[in-house]
Design an enzyme around this catalytic site. Structure first.
Site, PDB file in Angstrom:
ATOM      1  N   SER A 104       6.136   3.997   8.602  1.00  0.00           N
ATOM      2  CA  SER A 104       5.194   4.683   8.821  1.00  0.00           C
ATOM      3  C   SER A 104       4.869   4.347  10.570  1.00  0.00           C
ATOM      4  O   SER A 104       5.608   4.564  11.332  1.00  0.00           O
ATOM      5  CB  SER A 104       3.922   4.513   7.973  1.00  0.00           C
ATOM      6  OG  SER A 104       2.799   5.486   8.415  1.00  0.00           O
ATOM      7  N   HIS A 105       3.428   3.912  10.679  1.00  0.00           N
ATOM      8  CA  HIS A 105       2.982   3.697  11.929  1.00  0.00           C
ATOM      9  C   HIS A 105       3.499   2.237  12.466  1.00  0.00           C
ATOM     10  O   HIS A 105       3.062   1.934  13.553  1.00  0.00           O
ATOM     11  CB  HIS A 105       1.449   3.669  11.871  1.00  0.00           C
ATOM     12  CG  HIS A 105       0.948   2.784  10.927  1.00  0.00           C
ATOM     13  ND1 HIS A 105       0.979   2.974   9.493  1.00  0.00           N
ATOM     14  CD2 HIS A 105       0.517   1.661  11.103  1.00  0.00           C
ATOM     15  CE1 HIS A 105       0.738   1.830   9.050  1.00  0.00           C
ATOM     16  NE2 HIS A 105       0.161   1.028   9.747  1.00  0.00           N
ATOM     17  N   LYS A 121      -0.532  12.511   2.652  1.00  0.00           N
ATOM     18  CA  LYS A 121      -1.396  12.922   3.865  1.00  0.00           C
ATOM     19  C   LYS A 121      -0.621  13.873   4.733  1.00  0.00           C
ATOM     20  O   LYS A 121       0.774  13.594   4.642  1.00  0.00           O
ATOM     21  CB  LYS A 121      -2.094  11.854   4.354  1.00  0.00           C
ATOM     22  CG  LYS A 121      -1.207  10.576   4.804  1.00  0.00           C
ATOM     23  CD  LYS A 121      -2.083   9.422   5.222  1.00  0.00           C
ATOM     24  CE  LYS A 121      -1.566   8.298   5.650  1.00  0.00           C
ATOM     25  NZ  LYS A 121      -1.043   7.405   4.837  1.00  0.00           N
ATOM     26  N   THR A 177       0.844  -0.954   0.134  1.00  0.00           N
ATOM     27  CA  THR A 177       0.141  -0.122  -0.027  1.00  0.00           C
ATOM     28  C   THR A 177       0.816   1.283  -0.304  1.00  0.00           C
ATOM     29  O   THR A 177       0.465   2.414  -0.395  1.00  0.00           O
ATOM     30  CB  THR A 177      -0.923   0.011   1.049  1.00  0.00           C
ATOM     31  OG1 THR A 177      -1.700  -1.192   1.304  1.00  0.00           O
ATOM     32  CG2 THR A 177      -1.860   1.034   1.354  1.00  0.00           C
ATOM     33  N   ASP A 207       6.036   8.861  10.536  1.00  0.00           N
ATOM     34  CA  ASP A 207       6.529   9.446   9.450  1.00  0.00           C
ATOM     35  C   ASP A 207       5.578  10.786   9.348  1.00  0.00           C
ATOM     36  O   ASP A 207       5.957  11.738   8.267  1.00  0.00           O
ATOM     37  CB  ASP A 207       6.683   8.768   8.220  1.00  0.00           C
ATOM     38  CG  ASP A 207       5.303   8.200   7.780  1.00  0.00           C
ATOM     39  OD1 ASP A 207       4.420   8.280   8.409  1.00  0.00           O
ATOM     40  OD2 ASP A 207       5.169   8.019   6.348  1.00  0.00           O
ATOM     41  N   LYS A 253      10.017   4.149   0.450  1.00  0.00           N
ATOM     42  CA  LYS A 253       9.065   4.581  -0.411  1.00  0.00           C
ATOM     43  C   LYS A 253       9.670   5.434  -1.592  1.00  0.00           C
ATOM     44  O   LYS A 253      10.508   6.089  -1.325  1.00  0.00           O
ATOM     45  CB  LYS A 253       8.001   5.471   0.359  1.00  0.00           C
ATOM     46  CG  LYS A 253       7.302   4.735   1.279  1.00  0.00           C
ATOM     47  CD  LYS A 253       6.262   5.565   1.932  1.00  0.00           C
ATOM     48  CE  LYS A 253       6.690   6.729   3.116  1.00  0.00           C
ATOM     49  NZ  LYS A 253       5.519   7.418   3.589  1.00  0.00           N
ATOM     50  N   ASP A 275       2.543  11.542   8.666  1.00  0.00           N
ATOM     51  CA  ASP A 275       1.539  11.787   7.799  1.00  0.00           C
ATOM     52  C   ASP A 275       0.101  11.539   8.237  1.00  0.00           C
ATOM     53  O   ASP A 275      -0.832  12.015   7.528  1.00  0.00           O
ATOM     54  CB  ASP A 275       1.808  11.001   6.472  1.00  0.00           C
ATOM     55  CG  ASP A 275       1.964   9.481   6.737  1.00  0.00           C
ATOM     56  OD1 ASP A 275       1.966   9.108   7.779  1.00  0.00           O
ATOM     57  OD2 ASP A 275       1.975   8.890   5.445  1.00  0.00           O
ATOM     58  N   ARG A 276       0.060  10.910   9.307  1.00  0.00           N
ATOM     59  CA  ARG A 276      -1.192  10.494  10.100  1.00  0.00           C
ATOM     60  C   ARG A 276      -1.625  11.616  11.205  1.00  0.00           C
ATOM     61  O   ARG A 276      -0.522  12.211  11.795  1.00  0.00           O
ATOM     62  CB  ARG A 276      -1.497   9.240  10.543  1.00  0.00           C
ATOM     63  CG  ARG A 276      -1.253   8.183   9.576  1.00  0.00           C
ATOM     64  CD  ARG A 276      -1.453   6.702  10.013  1.00  0.00           C
ATOM     65  NE  ARG A 276      -1.274   5.626   9.327  1.00  0.00           N
ATOM     66  CZ  ARG A 276      -1.741   4.452   9.146  1.00  0.00           C
ATOM     67  NH1 ARG A 276      -2.361   4.096  10.270  1.00  0.00           N
ATOM     68  NH2 ARG A 276      -1.778   3.625   8.411  1.00  0.00           N
ATOM     69  N   ARG A 304      -8.642  -6.506   7.616  1.00  0.00           N
ATOM     70  CA  ARG A 304      -9.339  -4.982   8.147  1.00  0.00           C
ATOM     71  C   ARG A 304     -10.894  -5.206   7.919  1.00  0.00           C
ATOM     72  O   ARG A 304     -11.581  -5.377   6.589  1.00  0.00           O
ATOM     73  CB  ARG A 304      -9.017  -3.833   7.561  1.00  0.00           C
ATOM     74  CG  ARG A 304      -7.363  -3.556   7.691  1.00  0.00           C
ATOM     75  CD  ARG A 304      -6.893  -2.262   7.744  1.00  0.00           C
ATOM     76  NE  ARG A 304      -5.649  -2.010   7.660  1.00  0.00           N
ATOM     77  CZ  ARG A 304      -4.643  -2.292   8.536  1.00  0.00           C
ATOM     78  NH1 ARG A 304      -4.981  -2.330   9.927  1.00  0.00           N
ATOM     79  NH2 ARG A 304      -3.354  -2.093   8.225  1.00  0.00           N
ATOM     80  N   ASP A 360       1.852  10.180  13.407  1.00  0.00           N
ATOM     81  CA  ASP A 360       2.469   8.827  13.367  1.00  0.00           C
ATOM     82  C   ASP A 360       4.071   8.863  13.262  1.00  0.00           C
ATOM     83  O   ASP A 360       4.659   9.861  13.036  1.00  0.00           O
ATOM     84  CB  ASP A 360       1.739   7.739  12.365  1.00  0.00           C
ATOM     85  CG  ASP A 360       2.181   8.201  11.039  1.00  0.00           C
ATOM     86  OD1 ASP A 360       2.419   9.511  10.918  1.00  0.00           O
ATOM     87  OD2 ASP A 360       2.096   7.201  10.015  1.00  0.00           O
TER      88      ASP A 360
END
Ligand code: VG1
Ligand code: CO
Length: 543
Positions: A113-114, A376, A18, A279, A126, A281-282, A496, A277
């Site tokens: 990320s998270h 984001k 993702t 990185d 990425k 972005d959240r 999920r 988070d």
């Protein structure tokens, strides 16, 4: 400059998910693993000769080492200049900002990320393209194909560079500029957000708590909230990025950011709480006594965006990922603008943003953003909230309740079944897919299925088609259940299940979420046979 051509053999598991290539740290520590992947990325940029590349990461374990390796491979691949954040740091939204502002051909962002960090945690790489956004599917597919046929990588050997001193050095013919990771980003925020109004808000005694979760946003949040707005020292907690995030899981949700969450539920809650988070972005938004779901936050930001100078002209359109609740669609309808539904992952917003079809977009997973960058942006969402609070003079919890009163409430929850057997997960999804046609009309508890499909996205800009993006079940009672498998996990599979139900009646807007969603949760379990197939009677995380 001596370029060494190093023979290598391909790895079979370098398929981006993702959001980039994400694996356990020991996987990335295998000899040639990082080198192969970075070379494969560069091989998909044929026009790279003489261009600028951006490099930085969230500071997690391996970050510095992989920055050094990336610089040496970049020098051997013809880039003229690399901009790297001081200390090897760049938040994901800041990297996007720097790529756009300096006309870079792309950027390499080092982050999982998270996901947890440290020697036993996760690492990730990425690739973002010249628009500042995550590489679209066509490019990630090309990178993956290249990783499977690669026979050599190219590198300029030499000592590691000093990443801590600002300024310019060279590796061979390539310039390496170590830049302040915050400056460009902070300047962009100043253009979009009413800084003086927020400064006045804090001067009048407004109190907030921002939990940077020992991850990359600390320096950004401190510079803007404390040093620029004059928020009290200590407003930003866990502000120093650490290689293992202090042993925490840098995922801003009520489970992993529970200290902040608990504080906001208590008697001495500050006026506003937020977290970001690994990185950056959240974002998580918490009002005193009231958690704001990311889906609601997107809708509320959309309804009030015109109060921020950068959005005073109004919005072109709004997009949300498919599993995100339909709250934002209701705002779009009231504004008379288009609403788009995309697959999960920020890369799917890129074309809509580039084409000017949307201004704001978001995901239920705590991601919110706009056309200011192509990622984001956690801190941006917090600043938008502060701008709106300053402009309206209303407490955050009032704004949320007023929003529900005007638009109705989309009760929402997500159930994650982590690290389940990958085969079982596949069986569950295949089983659902096979039964889709027979589901409409079926009655389960007090709900009736009206629609069932496997989300297929046709990009309205370039016509590209992405299949199997999640199974959607709609119910006559204005409820919806979505099932999909995570594309960011590094062990087994994660199922999920996204569950929501809409309620418009004025006297039913403050009911317990679990109670409102109980029958939809029950139906979600039965329809997919979750307990029997996964062997789990309960989800591992409920947000
Ligand atoms: C998750 C979220 C998705 C988000 C992605 C990257 O993906 O659901 O909404 O875009 O993480 O977020 P998945 O495939 O595990 O559901 V982050 O902050 O990595 O960059
Ligand atoms: Co992130």
């Amino acid at each position: 400059m001596t370029v060494t051509h190093v023979p290598t053999t391909a790895f079979s598991d370098q398929k981006p998910g993702t959001s980039g290539l994400r694996k356990k740290v020991p996987v990335f520590q295998q000899p040639r693993y990082v080198e192969n992947f970075v070379q494969a990325i560069f091989d998909t940029i044929p026009e790279r000769e003489g261009t600028t590349l951006v490099v930085g990461g969230d500071g997690r374990y391996l970050n510095r080492q992989v920055v050094q390796t990336t610089l040496k491979i970049a020098a051997a691949n013809g880039f003229a200049r690399v901009l790297v954040g001081q200390g090897g740091l760049l938040s994901t939204p800041a990297a996007s900002c720097v790529i756009r502002k300096h006309g870079a051909i792309g950027g390499i962002i080092l982050s999982a990320s998270h996901n947890p960090g440290g020697p036993d945690g996760d690492f990730g790489i990425k690739f973002n393209t010249a628009n500042g956004g995550p590489a679209p599917e066509g490019i990630t597919a090309a990178i993956y194909a290249r990783t499977r046929t690669l026979t050599e990588y190219r590198i300029v050997d030499g000592p590691d560079r000093d990443l801590d001193a600002l300024g310019t050095t060279r590796i061979g013919d390539m310039t390496v500029e170590v830049i302040d990771p915050v400056a460009d980003y902070a300047a962009l925020m100043r253009d979009l957000i009413d800084f003086p109004a927020i400064t006045r808000l804090f001067a009048a005694g407004f109190r907030m708590r921002f939990d940077a979760m020992s991850a990359v946003t600390g320096p950004y949040a401190k510079a803007i909230l404390e040093d620029t707005f004059g928020a009290a020292p200590g407003t930003v907690i866990n502000a120093v990025p650490m290689e293992d995030f202090g042993g925490h899981h840098p995922d801003p949700n009520p489970v992993h950011a529970h200290e902040l969450y608990d504080l906001m539920q208590g008697a001495d809650a500050p006026d506003f709480g937020a977290a970001s988070d690994g990185d950056g972005d959240r974002n998580m938004i918490v009002a005193p006594g009231l958690f704001v779901t990311p889906s609601d936050s997107l809708a509320i930001l959309a309804a009030h965006a015109h109060r921020a100078p950068g959005y005073a002209a109004g919005l072109a359109g709004i997009a949300r990922s498919m599993p995100t609740s339909r709250a934002a669609d209701r705002v779009a309808a009231s504004l008379g603008i288009a609403a788009y539904e995309t697959p999960t992952g920020w890369k799917f917003f890129g074309n809509l943003l580039d084409a000017g079809l949307i201004t704001l977009c978001g995901e239920e997973s705590a991601g919110t953003g706009s056309n200011h960058v192509r990622e984001k942006d956690g801190l941006w969402a917090v600043l938008m909230w502060l701008n709106i609070l300053a402009a309206t003079g209303r407490p955050a919890q009032d704004l949320v309740r007023a929003h529900w009163a005007a638009f109705g409430r989309d009760y929402y929850t997500r159930h994650d079944y982590e690290e389940i057997d990958a085969e079982a997960a596949k069986r569950l999804m295949d089983g659902l897919r096979a039964r889709l046609a027979e589901l409409p009309g079926r009655r389960i508890g007090d709900l009736t299925v009206t629609s069932a499909d496997d989300f297929r996205y046709v990009d309205p800009v370039d016509g590209s088609v992405t299949e199997q993006q999640g199974i959607r079940i709609g119910f006559a009672e204005d409820a919806r259940v979505v099932y999909r498998l995570s594309g960011t996990g590094t062990a087994g599979a994660t199922l999920r299940v996204y569950i929501e139900r809409y309620e418009a009646a004025r006297d039913r807007l403050e009911r317990p979420v679990a109670e409102v969603l109980a029958s939809a949760v029950q139906a979600a379990g039965e329809l997919a046979d979750i307990a029997a197939i996964t062997g789990r009677s309960e989800p591992s995380v409920v947000t």
